[in-house]
Motif scaffolding. Structure first.
Motif, short mmCIF file in Angstrom:
data_model
loop_
_atom_site.label_atom_id
_atom_site.label_comp_id
_atom_site.label_asym_id
_atom_site.label_seq_id
_atom_site.Cartn_x
_atom_site.Cartn_y
_atom_site.Cartn_z
N ARG A 240 -49.75 43.80 -33.55
CA ARG A 240 -48.74 44.28 -34.77
C ARG A 240 -47.58 43.13 -34.36
O ARG A 240 -47.04 43.02 -33.10
CB ARG A 240 -48.14 45.60 -34.58
CG ARG A 240 -49.13 46.63 -35.27
CD ARG A 240 -48.81 47.92 -34.99
NE ARG A 240 -49.46 48.85 -35.17
CZ ARG A 240 -49.66 49.44 -36.61
NH1 ARG A 240 -48.79 48.88 -37.69
NH2 ARG A 240 -50.57 50.49 -36.81
N GLU A 248 -42.49 45.06 -40.34
CA GLU A 248 -43.70 44.51 -39.85
C GLU A 248 -44.24 43.22 -40.78
O GLU A 248 -44.13 43.26 -41.78
CB GLU A 248 -44.79 45.54 -40.04
CG GLU A 248 -46.18 45.10 -39.63
CD GLU A 248 -47.16 46.24 -39.67
OE1 GLU A 248 -48.10 46.20 -40.60
OE2 GLU A 248 -47.32 47.26 -38.67
N HIS A 251 -50.15 42.36 -39.22
CA HIS A 251 -50.79 43.51 -38.63
C HIS A 251 -52.21 43.30 -38.73
O HIS A 251 -52.91 42.91 -39.85
CB HIS A 251 -50.75 44.87 -39.18
CG HIS A 251 -51.34 46.00 -38.67
ND1 HIS A 251 -51.48 47.15 -39.31
CD2 HIS A 251 -51.92 46.01 -37.49
CE1 HIS A 251 -52.09 48.01 -38.46
NE2 HIS A 251 -52.36 47.34 -37.30
N PHE A 274 -41.17 40.24 -32.96
CA PHE A 274 -41.86 40.75 -31.47
C PHE A 274 -43.17 41.15 -31.79
O PHE A 274 -43.59 41.57 -32.87
CB PHE A 274 -40.92 42.22 -31.39
CG PHE A 274 -39.59 41.97 -31.25
CD1 PHE A 274 -39.07 42.18 -29.90
CD2 PHE A 274 -38.77 42.13 -32.42
CE1 PHE A 274 -37.70 41.86 -29.81
CE2 PHE A 274 -37.25 41.91 -31.94
CZ PHE A 274 -36.67 41.79 -30.72
N ASN A 276 -46.85 42.93 -30.35
CA ASN A 276 -47.22 44.07 -29.62
C ASN A 276 -48.78 43.74 -29.79
O ASN A 276 -49.23 44.05 -30.89
CB ASN A 276 -46.75 45.45 -29.92
CG ASN A 276 -45.23 45.54 -29.82
OD1 ASN A 276 -44.86 45.73 -28.54
ND2 ASN A 276 -44.25 45.37 -30.57
N SER A 278 -52.55 45.84 -28.36
CA SER A 278 -53.00 47.06 -27.85
C SER A 278 -54.91 46.77 -27.60
O SER A 278 -55.20 46.48 -28.59
CB SER A 278 -52.56 48.15 -28.19
OG SER A 278 -53.22 49.33 -27.70
N ARG A 283 -50.85 48.04 -23.33
CA ARG A 283 -50.03 47.47 -24.30
C ARG A 283 -49.28 46.68 -23.81
O ARG A 283 -48.75 46.49 -22.81
CB ARG A 283 -49.25 48.46 -25.01
CG ARG A 283 -48.44 48.02 -26.20
CD ARG A 283 -47.52 48.93 -26.79
NE ARG A 283 -48.27 50.10 -27.50
CZ ARG A 283 -48.72 50.28 -28.49
NH1 ARG A 283 -48.88 49.38 -29.35
NH2 ARG A 283 -49.38 51.34 -28.93
N SER A 285 -46.56 43.11 -24.74
CA SER A 285 -45.71 42.61 -25.93
C SER A 285 -45.10 41.15 -25.26
O SER A 285 -45.08 40.97 -24.26
CB SER A 285 -44.50 43.67 -26.13
OG SER A 285 -43.90 43.55 -24.65
N ARG A 287 -42.25 37.96 -27.17
CA ARG A 287 -41.23 37.66 -28.15
C ARG A 287 -41.24 36.09 -28.42
O ARG A 287 -41.31 35.35 -27.68
CB ARG A 287 -39.89 38.24 -27.87
CG ARG A 287 -39.29 37.60 -26.62
CD ARG A 287 -37.93 38.15 -26.28
NE ARG A 287 -37.75 39.75 -26.46
CZ ARG A 287 -36.88 40.47 -26.23
NH1 ARG A 287 -35.69 39.99 -26.34
NH2 ARG A 287 -36.85 41.77 -26.16
#
Length: 291
Positions: A240, A248, A251, A274, A276, A278, A283, A285, A287
Protein backbone atom coordinates in the motif's frame (compact mmCIF):
# COMPACT_ATOMS: atom_id res chain seq x y z
CA UNK A 1 40.69 -20.62 24.20
CA UNK A 2 44.18 -19.45 23.44
CA UNK A 3 45.44 -16.20 24.99
CA UNK A 4 45.77 -13.01 22.95
CA UNK A 5 48.70 -12.63 20.53
CA UNK A 6 49.55 -16.30 20.99
CA UNK A 7 52.16 -16.27 18.20
CA UNK A 8 53.61 -12.87 19.03
CA UNK A 9 57.31 -12.62 18.13
CA UNK A 10 57.55 -15.74 15.97
CA UNK A 11 59.72 -16.70 14.25
CA UNK A 12 62.96 -15.86 16.05
CA UNK A 13 66.41 -17.55 16.21
CA UNK A 14 67.44 -19.48 19.32
CA UNK A 15 70.51 -21.49 20.32
CA UNK A 16 70.28 -24.33 17.78
CA UNK A 17 66.77 -23.69 16.57
CA UNK A 18 64.75 -21.08 14.73
CA UNK A 19 61.46 -21.09 16.64
CA UNK A 20 58.48 -20.85 14.27
CA UNK A 21 55.76 -22.96 15.86
CA UNK A 22 54.07 -23.42 19.23
CA UNK A 23 52.20 -26.42 20.56
CA UNK A 24 48.55 -25.51 21.12
CA UNK A 25 48.14 -27.96 24.02
CA UNK A 26 51.34 -26.75 25.67
CA UNK A 27 50.39 -23.49 27.36
CA UNK A 28 50.98 -22.85 31.04
CA UNK A 29 50.47 -19.74 33.14
CA UNK A 30 52.41 -19.80 36.41
CA UNK A 31 51.94 -16.88 38.80
CA UNK A 32 53.12 -16.10 42.31
CA UNK A 33 52.19 -13.55 44.95
CA UNK A 34 54.66 -11.43 46.97
CA UNK A 35 53.26 -12.70 50.27
CA UNK A 36 54.59 -16.16 49.45
CA UNK A 37 58.13 -14.78 49.38
CA UNK A 38 58.93 -15.81 45.79
CA UNK A 39 59.77 -12.48 44.21
CA UNK A 40 63.23 -13.19 42.79
CA UNK A 41 65.99 -15.73 42.25
CA UNK A 42 66.31 -18.59 39.78
CA UNK A 43 64.55 -21.91 39.50
CA UNK A 44 64.46 -25.16 37.52
CA UNK A 45 61.29 -25.70 35.45
CA UNK A 46 59.93 -29.08 34.33
CA UNK A 47 56.91 -29.25 31.99
CA UNK A 48 55.07 -32.44 31.10
CA UNK A 49 54.19 -32.73 27.38
CA UNK A 50 52.65 -36.21 27.56
CA UNK A 51 49.17 -35.05 26.52
CA UNK A 52 48.30 -33.48 23.18
CA UNK A 53 51.75 -33.73 21.58
CA UNK A 54 52.24 -36.13 18.69
CA UNK A 55 54.62 -35.91 15.78
CA UNK A 56 57.59 -34.82 17.90
CA UNK A 57 60.21 -36.44 15.69
CA UNK A 58 63.16 -34.77 17.42
CA UNK A 59 62.10 -33.78 20.96
CA UNK A 60 65.66 -32.80 21.80
CA UNK A 61 65.05 -29.71 19.64
CA UNK A 62 61.97 -28.64 21.61
CA UNK A 63 62.37 -25.77 24.06
CA UNK A 64 60.35 -23.92 26.69
CA UNK A 65 59.57 -20.30 25.78
CA UNK A 66 58.48 -17.63 28.25
CA UNK A 67 56.83 -14.22 28.10
CA UNK A 68 55.51 -11.79 30.70
CA UNK A 69 52.02 -11.47 29.19
CA UNK A 70 50.16 -11.21 25.85
CA UNK A 71 51.65 -7.77 25.20
CA UNK A 72 55.17 -9.23 25.07
CA UNK A 73 56.92 -11.55 22.62
CA UNK A 74 58.06 -15.06 23.44
CA UNK A 75 61.68 -15.43 24.51
CA UNK A 76 64.03 -18.30 25.20
CA UNK A 77 65.14 -18.10 28.83
CA UNK A 78 67.34 -20.31 30.92
CA UNK A 79 69.29 -23.34 29.71
CA UNK A 80 67.81 -26.46 28.14
CA UNK A 81 68.78 -29.26 30.49
CA UNK A 82 67.08 -32.46 29.41
CA UNK A 83 64.16 -34.28 27.82
CA UNK A 84 63.05 -37.66 29.15
CA UNK A 85 59.68 -39.44 29.42
CA UNK A 86 57.81 -36.45 27.96
CA UNK A 87 59.35 -34.07 30.52
CA UNK A 88 61.16 -30.96 29.25
CA UNK A 89 63.53 -29.36 31.76
CA UNK A 90 65.04 -25.85 31.72
CA UNK A 91 67.27 -24.49 34.47
CA UNK A 92 68.25 -20.92 35.29
CA UNK A 93 64.70 -19.59 34.87
CA UNK A 94 63.57 -16.37 36.56
CA UNK A 95 60.17 -14.76 37.05
CA UNK A 96 56.75 -16.38 36.71
CA UNK A 97 54.45 -15.76 33.76
CA UNK A 98 53.36 -17.61 30.59
CA UNK A 99 55.15 -20.65 29.17
CA UNK A 100 54.83 -22.72 25.98
CA UNK A 101 56.51 -25.63 24.22
CA UNK A 102 58.08 -24.47 20.96
CA UNK A 103 60.18 -25.80 18.10
CA UNK A 104 60.66 -25.70 14.34
CA UNK A 105 58.32 -27.06 11.68
CA UNK A 106 61.09 -28.85 9.80
CA UNK A 107 62.39 -30.69 12.88
CA UNK A 108 59.12 -31.30 14.69
CA UNK A 109 56.05 -30.99 12.48
CA UNK A 110 53.37 -30.55 15.09
CA UNK A 111 49.95 -31.80 13.89
CA UNK A 112 47.20 -29.56 12.59
CA UNK A 113 45.29 -28.11 15.51
CA UNK A 114 41.59 -27.61 14.85
CA UNK A 115 40.41 -24.91 17.24
CA UNK A 116 36.71 -25.38 16.50
CA UNK A 117 34.19 -26.60 13.92
CA UNK A 118 30.60 -25.37 14.09
CA UNK A 119 27.37 -25.49 12.10
CA UNK A 120 24.61 -22.90 12.45
CA UNK A 121 21.26 -22.65 10.69
CA UNK A 122 20.84 -19.30 8.94
CA UNK A 123 17.27 -19.34 7.72
CA UNK A 124 17.10 -22.15 5.19
CA UNK A 125 20.89 -22.39 4.85
CA UNK A 126 23.62 -23.76 7.14
CA UNK A 127 26.80 -21.80 7.83
CA UNK A 128 29.85 -23.94 8.60
CA UNK A 129 32.81 -22.28 10.32
CA UNK A 130 36.13 -23.65 11.52
CA UNK A 131 39.58 -22.43 12.48
CA UNK A 132 43.03 -23.98 12.68
CA UNK A 133 45.83 -22.86 14.97
CA UNK A 134 48.55 -24.44 12.82
CA UNK A 135 48.77 -26.51 9.64
CA UNK A 136 51.43 -28.88 8.28
CA UNK A 137 51.17 -30.15 4.67
CA UNK A 138 47.43 -29.44 4.66
CA UNK A 139 46.09 -29.99 1.14
CA UNK A 140 42.33 -29.47 1.51
CA UNK A 141 39.22 -29.77 3.67
CA UNK A 142 36.12 -31.76 2.70
CA UNK A 143 32.69 -30.95 4.17
CA UNK A 144 30.48 -33.98 4.80
CA UNK A 145 26.80 -34.25 5.76
CA UNK A 146 24.44 -37.00 6.89
CA UNK A 147 20.97 -37.35 8.33
CA UNK A 148 21.22 -40.96 9.53
CA UNK A 149 24.95 -41.65 10.13
CA UNK A 150 24.87 -44.25 7.34
CA UNK A 151 24.58 -42.31 4.10
CA UNK A 152 27.26 -39.61 4.02
CA UNK A 153 27.28 -36.88 1.39
CA UNK A 154 30.20 -34.73 0.31
CA UNK A 155 28.83 -31.20 -0.03
CA UNK A 156 31.95 -29.13 -0.59
CA UNK A 157 35.71 -28.81 -0.60
CA UNK A 158 37.97 -25.95 0.53
CA UNK A 159 41.74 -25.63 -0.10
CA UNK A 160 44.03 -25.79 2.93
CA UNK A 161 46.92 -23.43 3.60
CA UNK A 162 49.68 -26.00 3.26
CA UNK A 163 51.91 -24.86 6.11
CA UNK A 164 50.93 -22.19 8.62
CA UNK A 165 51.74 -21.28 12.20
CA UNK A 166 49.02 -18.66 12.63
CA UNK A 167 45.29 -18.91 13.28
CA UNK A 168 43.35 -19.33 10.03
CA UNK A 169 39.56 -19.14 9.77
CA UNK A 170 37.42 -20.86 7.17
CA UNK A 171 33.74 -20.91 6.24
CA UNK A 172 31.42 -22.75 3.89
CA UNK A 173 27.68 -22.29 3.26
CA UNK A 174 25.41 -25.25 2.64
CA UNK A 175 22.77 -23.56 0.49
CA UNK A 176 20.59 -26.65 0.09
CA UNK A 177 20.47 -28.44 3.45
CA UNK A 178 18.03 -31.16 4.39
CA UNK A 179 15.04 -30.10 6.52
CA UNK A 180 15.15 -31.28 10.11
CA UNK A 181 18.29 -32.46 11.91
CA UNK A 182 21.50 -33.03 9.94
CA UNK A 183 25.04 -33.79 11.05
CA UNK A 184 28.17 -32.20 9.60
CA UNK A 185 31.85 -33.02 9.94
CA UNK A 186 35.16 -31.84 8.52
CA UNK A 187 37.67 -34.10 6.79
CA UNK A 188 41.23 -32.78 6.51
CA UNK A 189 43.55 -34.31 3.90
CA UNK A 190 47.34 -33.92 3.69
CA UNK A 191 49.42 -33.79 0.50
CA UNK A 192 50.39 -37.44 1.00
CA UNK A 193 46.73 -38.52 1.12
CA UNK A 194 46.53 -39.12 4.86
CA UNK A 195 43.44 -37.66 6.51
CA UNK A 196 41.57 -37.18 9.76
CA UNK A 197 38.06 -36.20 10.78
CA UNK A 198 36.50 -33.74 13.17
CA UNK A 199 33.64 -34.72 15.44
CA UNK A 200 30.10 -34.60 14.04
CA UNK A 201 28.08 -31.48 14.89
CA UNK A 202 24.30 -31.34 14.69
CA UNK A 203 22.08 -28.57 13.36
CA UNK A 204 18.33 -28.31 12.86
CA UNK A 205 16.89 -26.57 9.80
CA UNK A 206 13.27 -25.43 9.79
CA UNK A 207 12.09 -25.21 6.17
CA UNK A 208 9.60 -22.53 7.19
CA UNK A 209 12.34 -20.28 8.54
CA UNK A 210 13.67 -17.58 6.27
CA UNK A 211 14.63 -13.99 5.96
CA UNK A 212 12.27 -11.55 7.58
CA UNK A 213 10.47 -9.03 5.40
CA UNK A 214 12.62 -5.97 4.76
CA UNK A 215 12.96 -3.14 2.24
CA UNK A 216 16.58 -3.35 1.05
CA UNK A 217 16.49 -0.53 -1.54
CA UNK A 218 13.97 2.16 -2.44
CA UNK A 219 14.45 4.76 -5.19
CA UNK A 220 12.76 6.68 -8.02
CA UNK A 221 13.78 6.57 -11.67
CA UNK A 222 11.99 7.83 -14.83
CA UNK A 223 8.60 8.25 -13.20
CA UNK A 224 8.62 4.86 -11.46
CA UNK A 225 9.35 3.75 -7.91
CA UNK A 226 11.67 0.75 -7.57
CA UNK A 227 12.11 -1.50 -4.53
CA UNK A 228 14.34 -4.43 -3.66
CA UNK A 229 12.64 -6.55 -1.02
CA UNK A 230 13.86 -9.31 1.24
CA UNK A 231 11.04 -11.81 1.72
CA UNK A 232 10.24 -15.35 2.66
CA UNK A 233 9.59 -17.39 -0.49
CA UNK A 234 5.98 -18.32 -1.11
CA UNK A 235 4.70 -15.50 1.10
CA UNK A 236 1.73 -13.31 0.22
CA UNK A 237 2.56 -9.62 0.12
CA UNK A 238 0.29 -6.61 0.28
CA UNK A 239 1.76 -3.28 -0.81
CA UNK A 240 0.00 0.00 0.00
CA UNK A 241 1.29 3.47 -0.95
CA UNK A 242 -0.23 6.75 0.29
CA UNK A 243 0.60 10.45 0.09
CA UNK A 244 1.02 12.93 2.95
CA UNK A 245 -2.77 13.43 3.06
CA UNK A 246 -3.43 9.74 3.59
CA UNK A 247 -4.79 9.20 0.10
CA UNK A 248 -3.98 5.81 -1.38
CA UNK A 249 -1.97 6.19 -4.59
CA UNK A 250 -1.10 2.53 -5.15
CA UNK A 251 -2.30 -0.85 -3.86
CA UNK A 252 -1.35 -4.36 -4.95
CA UNK A 253 -1.34 -7.93 -3.62
CA UNK A 254 1.28 -10.32 -4.92
CA UNK A 255 3.12 -13.58 -4.26
CA UNK A 256 6.87 -13.71 -3.58
CA UNK A 257 8.83 -16.44 -5.35
CA UNK A 258 12.30 -16.03 -3.83
CA UNK A 259 14.20 -14.57 -0.88
CA UNK A 260 14.81 -11.31 -2.73
CA UNK A 261 12.49 -9.73 -5.27
CA UNK A 262 12.35 -6.55 -7.31
CA UNK A 263 9.14 -4.59 -7.50
CA UNK A 264 8.21 -1.34 -9.23
CA UNK A 265 5.16 0.78 -9.88
CA UNK A 266 4.33 3.98 -11.74
CA UNK A 267 3.09 6.96 -9.78
CA UNK A 268 1.70 10.28 -10.99
CA UNK A 269 1.91 12.00 -7.61
CA UNK A 270 4.71 14.25 -6.34
CA UNK A 271 6.04 14.97 -2.91
CA UNK A 272 6.43 12.59 0.03
CA UNK A 273 4.90 9.11 -0.22
CA UNK A 274 4.61 6.40 2.43
CA UNK A 275 5.03 2.72 1.53
CA UNK A 276 3.67 -0.04 3.75
CA UNK A 277 4.28 -3.72 2.99
CA UNK A 278 2.88 -6.70 4.91
CA UNK A 279 3.36 -10.46 4.56
CA UNK A 280 0.67 -11.36 7.10
CA UNK A 281 3.07 -11.67 10.03
CA UNK A 282 5.27 -8.61 9.73
CA UNK A 283 4.78 -5.08 8.43
CA UNK A 284 7.57 -2.82 7.16
CA UNK A 285 7.41 0.75 5.92
CA UNK A 286 9.45 3.24 3.96
CA UNK A 287 9.19 6.78 2.65
CA UNK A 288 10.38 8.49 -0.49
CA UNK A 289 10.19 12.00 -1.95
CA UNK A 290 8.88 11.90 -5.51
CA UNK A 291 10.30 14.66 -7.71
Amino acid sequence: GLPENYYNGLPFPGDEITFNTIGEHGYWEILTEPEFGMTGGFYRLSLNASSGFVGLDEPEFIRILKRENEDHSWELEGVFESYSDDIFVHSGMSGFSEFVISGNFSQNPLPIELIHFSAEAMGRMVELNWATASEINNDFFTLERTTNMREIEIIGRTPGAGNSNSVLRYSYTDRDPHPGISYYRLKQTDYDGSYEYSEWVAVSVNPDDGNELEILRLFQQDGSVFMLLQTQPRSNLEIRVSDIYGREVHHERMHSASETMRYSFVTNTTGLIFINISDGTKRVSGRLVIQ
